[in-house]
Design a protein around this motif. Structure first.
Motif, PDB file in Angstrom:
ATOM      1  N   MET A 312      10.783  55.375 -22.478  1.00 23.72           N
ATOM      2  CA  MET A 312      11.628  55.356 -21.083  1.00 23.72           C
ATOM      3  C   MET A 312      11.726  56.469 -20.378  1.00 23.72           C
ATOM      4  O   MET A 312      11.157  56.595 -19.142  1.00 23.72           O
ATOM      5  CB  MET A 312      12.943  54.381 -21.271  1.00 23.72           C
ATOM      6  CG  MET A 312      12.937  53.037 -21.443  1.00 23.72           C
ATOM      7  SD  MET A 312      14.586  52.278 -21.431  1.00 23.72           S
ATOM      8  CE  MET A 312      14.724  52.205 -23.172  1.00 23.72           C
ATOM      9  N   ASP A 313      12.122  57.585 -21.125  1.00 15.91           N
ATOM     10  CA  ASP A 313      12.078  58.984 -20.405  1.00 15.91           C
ATOM     11  C   ASP A 313      10.797  59.492 -20.007  1.00 15.91           C
ATOM     12  O   ASP A 313      10.611  59.732 -19.048  1.00 15.91           O
ATOM     13  CB  ASP A 313      12.700  59.712 -21.580  1.00 15.91           C
ATOM     14  CG  ASP A 313      14.146  59.710 -21.715  1.00 15.91           C
ATOM     15  OD1 ASP A 313      14.662  58.719 -20.987  1.00 15.91           O
ATOM     16  OD2 ASP A 313      14.513  60.084 -23.010  1.00 15.91           O
ATOM     17  N   VAL A 319       5.718  58.156 -13.869  1.00 20.29           N
ATOM     18  CA  VAL A 319       5.807  57.445 -12.479  1.00 20.29           C
ATOM     19  C   VAL A 319       6.261  58.263 -11.217  1.00 20.29           C
ATOM     20  O   VAL A 319       5.494  58.331 -10.366  1.00 20.29           O
ATOM     21  CB  VAL A 319       6.657  56.069 -12.695  1.00 20.29           C
ATOM     22  CG1 VAL A 319       6.820  55.458 -11.047  1.00 20.29           C
ATOM     23  CG2 VAL A 319       5.850  55.277 -13.761  1.00 20.29           C
ATOM     24  N   SER A 320       7.367  59.292 -11.626  1.00 18.70           N
ATOM     25  CA  SER A 320       7.880  60.037 -10.744  1.00 18.70           C
ATOM     26  C   SER A 320       6.808  61.082 -10.382  1.00 18.70           C
ATOM     27  O   SER A 320       6.751  61.323  -9.069  1.00 18.70           O
ATOM     28  CB  SER A 320       9.072  60.533 -11.058  1.00 18.70           C
ATOM     29  OG  SER A 320       9.666  61.450 -10.124  1.00 18.70           O
ATOM     30  N   ARG A 330       8.916  61.206  -3.706  1.00 19.79           N
ATOM     31  CA  ARG A 330       9.361  60.375  -4.806  1.00 19.79           C
ATOM     32  C   ARG A 330      10.089  58.946  -4.062  1.00 19.79           C
ATOM     33  O   ARG A 330      10.562  58.096  -4.851  1.00 19.79           O
ATOM     34  CB  ARG A 330      10.267  60.895  -5.893  1.00 19.79           C
ATOM     35  CG  ARG A 330       9.535  62.083  -6.622  1.00 19.79           C
ATOM     36  CD  ARG A 330      10.413  62.774  -7.668  1.00 19.79           C
ATOM     37  NE  ARG A 330       9.406  63.572  -8.725  1.00 19.79           N
ATOM     38  CZ  ARG A 330       8.997  64.503  -8.398  1.00 19.79           C
ATOM     39  NH1 ARG A 330       9.464  65.280  -7.058  1.00 19.79           N
ATOM     40  NH2 ARG A 330       8.405  65.227  -9.328  1.00 19.79           N
ATOM     41  N   THR A 331      10.075  59.020  -2.952  1.00 22.10           N
ATOM     42  CA  THR A 331      10.346  57.939  -2.135  1.00 22.10           C
ATOM     43  C   THR A 331       9.227  57.286  -1.295  1.00 22.10           C
ATOM     44  O   THR A 331       8.631  58.116  -0.755  1.00 22.10           O
ATOM     45  CB  THR A 331      11.559  58.155  -1.133  1.00 22.10           C
ATOM     46  OG1 THR A 331      12.747  58.811  -1.822  1.00 22.10           O
ATOM     47  CG2 THR A 331      12.240  56.922  -0.443  1.00 22.10           C
ATOM     48  N   ALA A 342      12.525  58.261  -7.970  1.00 21.18           N
ATOM     49  CA  ALA A 342      13.024  59.391  -8.675  1.00 21.18           C
ATOM     50  C   ALA A 342      13.816  58.792 -10.079  1.00 21.18           C
ATOM     51  O   ALA A 342      14.743  57.861  -9.974  1.00 21.18           O
ATOM     52  CB  ALA A 342      13.956  60.273  -7.744  1.00 21.18           C
ATOM     53  N   PRO A 343      13.823  59.573 -11.164  1.00 17.85           N
ATOM     54  CA  PRO A 343      14.652  59.233 -12.308  1.00 17.85           C
ATOM     55  C   PRO A 343      16.043  59.635 -11.850  1.00 17.85           C
ATOM     56  O   PRO A 343      16.443  60.467 -11.155  1.00 17.85           O
ATOM     57  CB  PRO A 343      14.046  60.031 -13.358  1.00 17.85           C
ATOM     58  CG  PRO A 343      12.775  60.551 -12.805  1.00 17.85           C
ATOM     59  CD  PRO A 343      12.954  60.610 -11.396  1.00 17.85           C
ATOM     60  N   PRO A 344      16.980  58.878 -12.661  1.00 13.51           N
ATOM     61  CA  PRO A 344      17.034  57.856 -13.685  1.00 13.51           C
ATOM     62  C   PRO A 344      16.722  56.389 -12.897  1.00 13.51           C
ATOM     63  O   PRO A 344      17.195  56.244 -11.907  1.00 13.51           O
ATOM     64  CB  PRO A 344      18.136  57.963 -14.615  1.00 13.51           C
ATOM     65  CG  PRO A 344      19.098  58.244 -13.565  1.00 13.51           C
ATOM     66  CD  PRO A 344      18.412  59.236 -12.514  1.00 13.51           C
ATOM     67  N   PHE A 345      15.976  55.474 -13.744  1.00 11.13           N
ATOM     68  CA  PHE A 345      15.741  54.234 -13.363  1.00 11.13           C
ATOM     69  C   PHE A 345      17.010  53.260 -13.880  1.00 11.13           C
ATOM     70  O   PHE A 345      17.384  53.585 -15.009  1.00 11.13           O
ATOM     71  CB  PHE A 345      14.497  53.636 -13.807  1.00 11.13           C
ATOM     72  CG  PHE A 345      13.287  54.356 -13.312  1.00 11.13           C
ATOM     73  CD1 PHE A 345      13.281  55.261 -12.318  1.00 11.13           C
ATOM     74  CD2 PHE A 345      12.051  54.002 -13.985  1.00 11.13           C
ATOM     75  CE1 PHE A 345      12.191  55.686 -11.769  1.00 11.13           C
ATOM     76  CE2 PHE A 345      10.761  54.719 -13.349  1.00 11.13           C
ATOM     77  CZ  PHE A 345      10.945  55.586 -12.281  1.00 11.13           C
ATOM     78  N   LYS A 346      16.988  52.383 -13.279  1.00 11.01           N
ATOM     79  CA  LYS A 346      18.304  51.357 -13.450  1.00 11.01           C
ATOM     80  C   LYS A 346      17.864  50.511 -14.837  1.00 11.01           C
ATOM     81  O   LYS A 346      16.489  50.524 -15.474  1.00 11.01           O
ATOM     82  CB  LYS A 346      18.358  50.345 -12.585  1.00 11.01           C
ATOM     83  CG  LYS A 346      19.466  49.258 -12.895  1.00 11.01           C
ATOM     84  CD  LYS A 346      19.525  48.334 -11.738  1.00 11.01           C
ATOM     85  CE  LYS A 346      20.711  47.388 -12.037  1.00 11.01           C
ATOM     86  NZ  LYS A 346      20.619  46.287 -10.751  1.00 11.01           N
TER      87      LYS A 346
END
Length: 523
Positions: A312-313, A319-320, A330-331, A342-346
């Motif tokens: 996950m990390d 992806v970022s 990152r948006t 942008a990390p962190p993801f839900k």
């Protein structure tokens, strides 16, 4: 009585000639006239000194430095490109040439290029490729232009491109060409023409290349080794999907186009490569949709001594970084919806999220009740679906569409994940996650199952589903089990859909918009 003189249809008449046929006939006639004049219509090469964009930049640099020659002329250049606009003015003419970098205007004067060369311009058509030599200057309209000393026909286009209307932008003074290729399906079928007349489409595929290049650079920086595994496989595996089947004549055996790289990459982990990845073409014999093409590109990577938390990390970072490289931030905005990558993801748990939507714990519901819930929602193709697939389909309908921001969905049911390790503390689940963005799956990952006895049992469960009619169930892979028997260290593995990630980062509504030559129904 005399015979009626009323006109009758000529039964031997030819059908009316279309505009396309008329244009192609005209181009063939011009080709013959070119050959009569001794002009090579399909040349062997051209010693170009500048691309269009570079020529304009060189002139502007000289202009800024005050080093232009007499009468404001820049250096002599040789440019080459496709003729996309032509404007005749008696004894002079302007044209636009386009190459891979952009377009540049060229200017022909009869007394400059010579009477014959100027007359030969009449045999050109839009879409032809030409080379032009001359000095750069800026027109009264402010456009950097090549004043042509001589020109060369490089390729005669025998079919007209669907070029659109060219207009002068009053605000900028630049000419803008509007595409004449509006039929979406025709654009997919004739991608070569689509790319030729729509520069913005070329930019999508340049961005796609950056997606792959950036993903590679992230993994390379983490010490991963890029490898290649078989496309033709004696037994398909690594996912639940119907394969394409082919036959090897010499060996007289049935083979399959791979549906995933997973099992071969994990064989390499067994063999001692601790971090491996592959950017691969995979093939699944499934339907077509906005998000599905039977041939697609996957990035899969596997890391020894890691689990799904580590993956996950790494996925967040990958992806970022890809978003920052391709979109410049990152948006991003996709189809009008703005999201942050942008990390962190839900992070949410599949069973808990589905339980909230159903009003019951899905793990406590019997198969018949799960099927009844799916039928009530009119979910298709559930008659022969096993327990895991029923839960997956219910999740797709009730939860997935609402996962807008990047979300890791964790801990899938055991029946749904035959290659993932059991969840620590709850053997009904597995250590698996899927990454969803804007309701679409982007990545899938496991703490990889490395117990060969458990793996055999999972394969046998899948075989029973296959015997019951589930065409997507996994088959028993004896060689893969043998590899696990030699011992595979704890491993985390991930698959990322390159096509879908590219769709997201380039704001394209269909997977066909990011695949150069998508599969289509017959014309």
């Amino acid at each position: 009585m005399t015979q009626s003189t009323r006109a009758r249809p000529d039964r031997g008449a030819h059908p009316p000639v279309s505009d396309l046929e008329r244009s192609m006939r005209s181009r063939r006639e011009k080709l013959e006239r070119l050959r009569e004049r001794g002009i090579e219509a399909f040349d062997y090469g051209y010693a170009r000194t500048h691309r269009a964009q570079d020529a304009a930049a060189a002139f502007e640099a000289a202009e800024a430095a005050g080093t232009l020659a007499e009468r404001g002329q820049g250096e002599e250049v040789r440019v080459g490109g496709r003729l996309i606009a032509f404007r005749s003015h008696g004894k002079s003419a302007f044209a636009d040439l386009e190459d891979g970098s952009g377009r540049i205007q060229v200017y022909f004067r009869k007394n400059q290029v010579g009477e014959q060369a100027f007359e030969d311009l009449d045999l050109l058509d839009l879409g032809d490729w030409i080379g032009a030599r001359g000095r750069l200057f800026r027109t009264r309209m402010g456009e950097v232009t090549v004043q042509v000393a001589d020109w060369t026909l490089l390729t005669k286009a025998l079919r007209p491109l669907p070029l659109g209307k060219t207009e002068l932008d009053a605000a900028t003074g630049r000419r803008v060409t509007h595409s004449g290729f509006a039929d979406t399906e025709a654009r997919y079928r004739q991608r070569y023409a689509d790319l030729a007349v729509n520069p913005e489409v070329r930019e999508v595929f340049r961005a796609r290349s950056r997606v792959v290049a950036t993903a590679r650079s992230v993994l390379d920086a983490h010490g991963f080794l890029e490898v290649e595994t078989p496309v033709l496989q004696p037994l398909y595996g690594g996912a639940t999907a119907r394969p394409f089947v082919t036959h090897h004549r010499s060996l007289d055996r049935q083979l399959y186009l791979r549906i995933a790289d997973e099992l071969y990459l994990k064989r390499l982990i067994v063999g001692g490569f601790e971090r491996v990845y592959e950017v691969s073409k995979d093939f699944r014999n499934e339907g077509l949709s906005r998000f599905h093409n039977p041939e697609f590109t996957m990035l899969e990577f596997y890391q020894a001594f890691a689990d799904y938390h580590d993956m996950m990390d790494l996925v967040e970072e990958l992806v970022s970084e890809v978003a920052a490289s391709v979109a410049g931030a990152r948006t991003v905005t996709y189809q009008g919806e703005r999201i942050s990558l942008a990390p962190p993801f839900k992070r949410i748990r599949l069973v808990e999220a589905l339980g909230q939507a159903l009003g019951d714990d899905p793990l406590e519901l019997e198969d018949d009740e799960l099927r009844a819930r799916a039928q009530a929602l009119r979910i298709p193709d559930i008659e022969r679906a096993g327990r895991g697939k029923l839960i997956d389909k219910l999740f797709d309908v009730l939860v997935q569409k609402d996962l807008r921001s990047p979300t890791f969905v964790l801990d899938h049911p055991r029946e749904l994940s035959p290659l993932a390790k059991a969840k620590r503390g709850d053997a009904r689940l597995t250590e698996r996650f899927e990454l969803f963005v804007l309701g679409t799956e982007i990545a899938n990952a496991f703490s990889e199952l490395n117990d060969p006895l458990d793996q055999r049992a999972r394969f046998e469960d899948q075989a029973r589903l296959a015997a019951g009619g589930d065409e997507e169930a996994h088959r028993v892979d004896e060689d893969y089990i043998r590899a696990l028997e030699y011992g595979m260290p704890p491993t985390g593995g991930v698959g990322v859909g390159i096509d879908r990630l590219t769709m997201l980062l380039t704001d394209q509504p269909s997977i066909r918009d990011v695949i150069l030559f998508p599969i289509l129904r017959p014309e």
